[in-house]
Design a protein around this motif. Structure first.
Motif, PDB file in Angstrom:
ATOM      1  N   ALA A 321       8.241  -4.346  14.144  1.00 36.66           N
ATOM      2  CA  ALA A 321       7.677  -3.286  14.974  1.00 36.66           C
ATOM      3  C   ALA A 321       6.293  -2.883  14.487  1.00 36.66           C
ATOM      4  O   ALA A 321       5.988  -2.935  13.292  1.00 36.66           O
ATOM      5  N   SER A 322       5.459  -2.444  15.442  1.00 32.47           N
ATOM      6  CA  SER A 322       4.105  -2.045  15.092  1.00 32.47           C
ATOM      7  C   SER A 322       4.082  -0.804  14.206  1.00 32.47           C
ATOM      8  O   SER A 322       3.077  -0.532  13.561  1.00 32.47           O
ATOM      9  N   ARG A 323       5.177  -0.043  14.172  1.00 30.80           N
ATOM     10  CA  ARG A 323       5.248   1.088  13.245  1.00 30.80           C
ATOM     11  C   ARG A 323       5.035   0.619  11.815  1.00 30.80           C
ATOM     12  O   ARG A 323       4.355   1.268  11.022  1.00 30.80           O
ATOM     13  N   ARG A 324       5.644  -0.520  11.496  1.00 32.49           N
ATOM     14  CA  ARG A 324       5.455  -1.092  10.158  1.00 32.49           C
ATOM     15  C   ARG A 324       4.190  -1.938  10.080  1.00 32.49           C
ATOM     16  O   ARG A 324       3.409  -1.833   9.126  1.00 32.49           O
ATOM     17  N   ALA A 325       4.007  -2.805  11.085  1.00 27.69           N
ATOM     18  CA  ALA A 325       2.893  -3.759  11.037  1.00 27.69           C
ATOM     19  C   ALA A 325       1.539  -3.058  11.055  1.00 27.69           C
ATOM     20  O   ALA A 325       0.573  -3.541  10.451  1.00 27.69           O
ATOM     21  N   ARG A 326       1.470  -1.920  11.736  1.00 32.62           N
ATOM     22  CA  ARG A 326       0.202  -1.202  11.802  1.00 32.62           C
ATOM     23  C   ARG A 326       0.231   0.083  10.984  1.00 32.62           C
ATOM     24  O   ARG A 326      -0.634   0.320  10.142  1.00 32.62           O
ATOM     25  N   GLY A 327       1.215   0.927  11.223  1.00 31.50           N
ATOM     26  CA  GLY A 327       1.259   2.221  10.537  1.00 31.50           C
ATOM     27  C   GLY A 327       1.450   2.118   9.038  1.00 31.50           C
ATOM     28  O   GLY A 327       0.722   2.745   8.259  1.00 31.50           O
ATOM     29  N   TRP A 328       2.415   1.312   8.612  1.00 31.75           N
ATOM     30  CA  TRP A 328       2.702   1.226   7.182  1.00 31.75           C
ATOM     31  C   TRP A 328       1.611   0.475   6.433  1.00 31.75           C
ATOM     32  O   TRP A 328       1.250   0.853   5.317  1.00 31.75           O
ATOM     33  N   VAL A 329       1.092  -0.588   7.031  1.00 36.11           N
ATOM     34  CA  VAL A 329       0.031  -1.360   6.372  1.00 36.11           C
ATOM     35  C   VAL A 329      -1.232  -0.508   6.225  1.00 36.11           C
ATOM     36  O   VAL A 329      -1.806  -0.384   5.137  1.00 36.11           O
ATOM     37  N   GLY A 330      -1.670   0.104   7.329  1.00 37.20           N
ATOM     38  CA  GLY A 330      -2.867   0.933   7.269  1.00 37.20           C
ATOM     39  C   GLY A 330      -2.705   2.141   6.369  1.00 37.20           C
ATOM     40  O   GLY A 330      -3.593   2.474   5.574  1.00 37.20           O
ATOM     41  N   GLY A 331      -1.545   2.806   6.464  1.00 41.53           N
ATOM     42  CA  GLY A 331      -1.302   3.967   5.627  1.00 41.53           C
ATOM     43  C   GLY A 331      -1.232   3.621   4.156  1.00 41.53           C
ATOM     44  O   GLY A 331      -1.740   4.368   3.304  1.00 41.53           O
ATOM     45  N   GLY A 332      -0.624   2.491   3.847  1.00 38.77           N
ATOM     46  CA  GLY A 332      -0.536   2.069   2.450  1.00 38.77           C
ATOM     47  C   GLY A 332      -1.905   1.825   1.833  1.00 38.77           C
ATOM     48  O   GLY A 332      -2.163   2.195   0.679  1.00 38.77           O
ATOM     49  N   LEU A 333      -2.800   1.224   2.615  1.00 36.50           N
ATOM     50  CA  LEU A 333      -4.164   0.991   2.114  1.00 36.50           C
ATOM     51  C   LEU A 333      -4.906   2.307   1.885  1.00 36.50           C
ATOM     52  O   LEU A 333      -5.626   2.463   0.891  1.00 36.50           O
ATOM     53  N   LEU A 334      -4.734   3.268   2.808  1.00 36.16           N
ATOM     54  CA  LEU A 334      -5.386   4.567   2.639  1.00 36.16           C
ATOM     55  C   LEU A 334      -4.861   5.296   1.408  1.00 36.16           C
ATOM     56  O   LEU A 334      -5.632   5.916   0.664  1.00 36.16           O
ATOM     57  N   LEU A 335      -3.559   5.243   1.180  1.00 36.95           N
ATOM     58  CA  LEU A 335      -2.979   5.918   0.013  1.00 36.95           C
ATOM     59  C   LEU A 335      -3.497   5.306  -1.287  1.00 36.95           C
ATOM     60  O   LEU A 335      -3.822   6.028  -2.243  1.00 36.95           O
ATOM     61  N   THR A 336      -3.594   3.979  -1.328  1.00 35.87           N
ATOM     62  CA  THR A 336      -4.130   3.312  -2.516  1.00 35.87           C
ATOM     63  C   THR A 336      -5.587   3.699  -2.746  1.00 35.87           C
ATOM     64  O   THR A 336      -6.014   3.952  -3.879  1.00 35.87           O
ATOM     65  N   SER A 337      -6.357   3.752  -1.652  1.00 37.82           N
ATOM     66  CA  SER A 337      -7.757   4.152  -1.750  1.00 37.82           C
ATOM     67  C   SER A 337      -7.877   5.583  -2.263  1.00 37.82           C
ATOM     68  O   SER A 337      -8.728   5.892  -3.110  1.00 37.82           O
ATOM     69  N   GLY A 338      -7.010   6.475  -1.774  1.00 37.29           N
ATOM     70  CA  GLY A 338      -7.053   7.868  -2.207  1.00 37.29           C
ATOM     71  C   GLY A 338      -6.745   8.037  -3.679  1.00 37.29           C
ATOM     72  O   GLY A 338      -7.425   8.795  -4.391  1.00 37.29           O
ATOM     73  N   VAL A 339      -5.726   7.343  -4.174  1.00 33.50           N
ATOM     74  CA  VAL A 339      -5.368   7.414  -5.591  1.00 33.50           C
ATOM     75  C   VAL A 339      -6.528   6.900  -6.447  1.00 33.50           C
ATOM     76  O   VAL A 339      -6.840   7.471  -7.509  1.00 33.50           O
ATOM     77  N   SER A 340      -7.195   5.845  -5.996  1.00 32.69           N
ATOM     78  CA  SER A 340      -8.334   5.298  -6.742  1.00 32.69           C
ATOM     79  C   SER A 340      -9.473   6.298  -6.813  1.00 32.69           C
ATOM     80  O   SER A 340     -10.131   6.442  -7.855  1.00 32.69           O
ATOM     81  N   CYS A 341      -9.729   7.009  -5.705  1.00 32.35           N
ATOM     82  CA  CYS A 341     -10.769   8.038  -5.703  1.00 32.35           C
ATOM     83  C   CYS A 341     -10.464   9.139  -6.715  1.00 32.35           C
ATOM     84  O   CYS A 341     -11.338   9.567  -7.471  1.00 32.35           O
ATOM     85  N   LEU A 342      -9.226   9.598  -6.729  1.00 34.30           N
ATOM     86  CA  LEU A 342      -8.856  10.689  -7.626  1.00 34.30           C
ATOM     87  C   LEU A 342      -8.935  10.263  -9.090  1.00 34.30           C
ATOM     88  O   LEU A 342      -9.197  11.087  -9.972  1.00 34.30           O
ATOM     89  N   ALA A 343      -8.724   8.971  -9.352  1.00 39.39           N
ATOM     90  CA  ALA A 343      -8.779   8.477 -10.725  1.00 39.39           C
ATOM     91  C   ALA A 343     -10.205   8.169 -11.177  1.00 39.39           C
ATOM     92  O   ALA A 343     -10.479   8.103 -12.381  1.00 39.39           O
ATOM     93  N   LEU A 344     -11.118   8.008 -10.245  1.00 37.48           N
ATOM     94  CA  LEU A 344     -12.470   7.542 -10.571  1.00 37.48           C
ATOM     95  C   LEU A 344     -13.246   8.474 -11.514  1.00 37.48           C
ATOM     96  O   LEU A 344     -13.846   7.997 -12.483  1.00 37.48           O
ATOM     97  N   PRO A 345     -13.247   9.805 -11.291  1.00 36.60           N
ATOM     98  CA  PRO A 345     -14.037  10.659 -12.191  1.00 36.60           C
ATOM     99  C   PRO A 345     -13.606  10.607 -13.647  1.00 36.60           C
ATOM    100  O   PRO A 345     -14.425  10.834 -14.544  1.00 36.60           O
TER     101      PRO A 345
END
Length: 451
Positions: A321-345
Motif C-alpha cells: 500500500a502507498s501508506r507504506r511505500a510513500r508515507g513510511w519511506v518519506g517520513g522515515g527519511l525526514l525523521l533521520t534528517s531531523g535527528v541528524s540536525c539535532l546532533a550536528l551542533p
C-alpha cells in the motif's frame, strides 16, 4: 487486515502505451527537469553571491535575509492561484508564461540597481516561480499511470538538485570573474532558451483527465483508454469535478504530505540562502571546501531521490500500500534528517560533522516527489491542480520565514546563530516526519472522497 491485503498487485502484462506516446512522455519530462533546473538556479544566485551582494549593496545579514525572503512574498499566493487555474487552463501555456516572466523579472537586476531593484526583482520572480513545481509535476505525471509515476516525479525533484549542481560551479565562476550581476543575466537567458524549446515540444499527457482509484492495477487499466463508460461512471466523474477543494484539503493524507513537505522546504530555503555562509562562517570551512561540500550535499540528495523512487515503485508494483511505500519511506527519511540536525551542533569537527551535514540537509529532499505523487493519487483528475497548488502555497511559506529568521539569529548571536537555526530545523523535520508516517494514506482517503 494488513496494508498488503488492500493493495492489489499490478497485472503481469499491462498493455503498453504506443512508442510514440512514450517518447513524447519522456521528452516532456526531460524539458520539465530542465525547467526545474533553471528554477532553482534562479533561486541559488543570491546564496552563491551572498557576500558579494552584501558588500556591493552594503547590507546587513537581516537586510539580506529580508531581500531573500521577498522572493516568497507572493510565491505562496501565486502557487495556490495558478494551481486552481491549472484545472481550467492548459498547463502548457501556464508553464510558458512562467518561464517568460522569470527572464523579464531578472533583466533590470542584471543591468543595475540597488536594494529596491533587488527586492522588486525577487518579488516578481517569486510570483512567477511559485506555481512552477506543482504545475510541472501535474504536467509530467499526466503522461504516466499511478504505478509508473515515481520515477518521473522523482526526476522533477532531481531537477532541483541538478539545477544547484550545475549552477554552483558555473555561477560561482561568473560571480568571481564577471560580478554577481552577470550570473543573474545568465539564468535569465537560460529561461529564454527553454521557452523556445517548450513551444514546439511541450504539452499534457493522456492521463490528465483520468482519476486514479488508488490501486496500481486500476491505474494500469487506464492504458487501454476505454472511453465507453456507463452512465453511473459519468455521474461519478461529474461529482468528482464538482467536489469542493476543502474536502481534499481536510484529508489526513493532504495534511500529512503538506506538513512533511513544509519541513523539507524549510531545509531547501536554508540550504539555498544560508548554507554557504553557514559552512564558512559557522563551521569555519574555506570557500573552496564549502563549494565541494555543497556539491556533495546536492549530489547525494539527487541520488537519494532516485533511490527513493526506485524503492517506492518496487513496493507499489509488489502490491504494498502507498501508506507504506510513500508515507513510511518519506517520513522515515525526514525523521533521520531531523535527528541528524539535532546532533550536528554537538558533533566534533571533522568526518562526523560532514556525515551529519549530509544526512541533515540531504535526506529530506525525497519528500518533494512523494508529496506530489501522493496528491495525484488522492485527488480527482479535475482537482489535482488546485490540490497541488494549495499544498505548495502552504509549504513555500517556509521560504518566506526561514531566510529572515536565520538572518535575524545571525545578527543577534553572530556565527552561533546558525546553531540555533539548525536546532529549529531539526525540530521541524521531526514534526514533518511524524506527520508523514502517521497520516499519509492516499488509497484510503481516495476511497473516502469517492464515497
Amino acid at each position: 487486515m494488513t496494508d498488503i491485503d488492500v493493495a492489489p498487485a499490478v497485472p503481469a502484462g499491462p498493455p503498453k502505451a504506443p512508442s510514440r506516446t512514450r517518447r513524447r512522455a519522456w521528452t516532456v519530462t526531460v524539458l520539465l527537469v530542465v525547467f526545474m533546473m533553471i528554477n532553482f538556479a534562479d533561486k541559488s544566485v543570491l546564496g552563491l553571491a551572498a557576500e558579494e551582494i552584501r558588500q556591493d549593496l552594503g547590507l546587513s545579514a537581516s537586510a539580506f535575509g529580508l531581500a531573500s525572503s521577498a522572493f516568497f512574498l507572493l510565491f505562496s499566493v501565486s502557487g495556490a492561484a495558478v494551481g486552481l487555474l491549472a484545472d481550467r487552463v492548459r498547463p502548457k501555456w501556464l508553464l510558458l508564461i512562467m518561464a517568460v516572466l522569470w527572464s523579464v523579472s531578472q533583466a533590470p537586476l542584471a543591468v543595475g540597481g540597488g536594494l529596491a531593484v533587488l527586492i522588486a526583482s525577487r518579488v516578481l520572480l517569486g510570483a512567477a516561480e511559485g506555481p512552477a513545481y506543482p504545475v510541472a509535476q501535474q504536467t509530467t505525471l499526466s503522461w504516466f499511470p499511478n504505478h509508473r509515476r515515481n520515477l518521473p516525479g522523482a526526476l522533477i525533484v532531481l531537477g532541483i538538485t541538478l539545477g544547484v549542481l550545475v549552477a554552483a560551479p558555473v555561477l560561482t565562476w561568473l560571480i568571481t570573474h564577471h560580478g554577481w550581476r552577470s550570473a543573474v543575466a545568465a539564468v535569465a537567458l537560460a529561461g529564454v532558451v527553454w521557452t523556445l524549446l517548450w513551444i514546439p515540444f511541450g504539452g499534457e499527457g493522456p492521463y490528465a483527465a483520468m482519476s486514479d482509484s488508488g490501486s496500481p492495477a486500476e491505474a494500469a487499466s487506464d492504458d487501454r483508454m476505454d472511453t465507453s463508460r456507463g452512465t453511473g461512471a459519468e455521474t461519478a466523474r461529474e461529482a468528482q469535478a464538482q467536489m469542493p477543494y476543502r474536502r481534499i484539503l481536510a484529508t489526513r493524507t493532504w495534511i500529512g504530505v503538506t506538513t512533511g513537505y513544509f519541513s523539507t522546504y524549510w531545509v531547501i530555503a536554508f540550504a539555498l540562502v544560508w548554507l554557504p555562509s553557514y559552512l564558512q562562517d559557522g563551521l569555519g570551512y574555506s570557500s573552496a571546501t564549502s563549494t565541494q561540500l555543497l556539491m556533495l550535499f546536492w549530489g547525494l540528495s539527487g541520488i537519494l531521490v532516485l533511490a527513493q523512487a526506485a524503492l517506492t515503485g518496487w513496493m507499489l508494483r509488489r502490491g504494498i500500500a502507498s501508506r507504506r511505500a510513500r508515507g513510511w519511506v518519506g517520513g522515515g527519511l525526514l525523521l533521520t534528517s531531523g535527528v541528524s540536525c539535532l546532533a550536528l551542533p554537538a558533533a566534533p569537527a571533522g568526518a562526523v560533522t560532514v556525515v551529519l551535514l549530509i544526512a541533515a540537509f540531504g535526506l529530506a529532499g525525497a519528500m518533494g516527489s512523494i508529496a506530489a505523487t501522493a496528491i495525484m493519487e488522492l485527488a480527482p483528475a479535475h482537482r489535482r491542480g488546485g490540490a497541488l497548488g494549495f499544498m505548495n502555497a502552504v509549504v513555500t511559506t517556509a521560504g518566506l520565514i526561514a531566510p529572515t529568521l536565520i538572518g535575524s539569529l545571525v545578527d543577534t548571536h553572530g556565527p552561533g546563530g546558525y546553531q540555533y537555526a539548525v536546532l529549529i530545523t531539526g525540530g521541524l523535520l521531526l514534526v514533518g516526519g511524524t506527520a508523514a508516517v502517521t497520516l499519509i494514506d492516499p488509497a484510503r482517503d481516495a476511497r473516502l472522497l469517492s464515497g
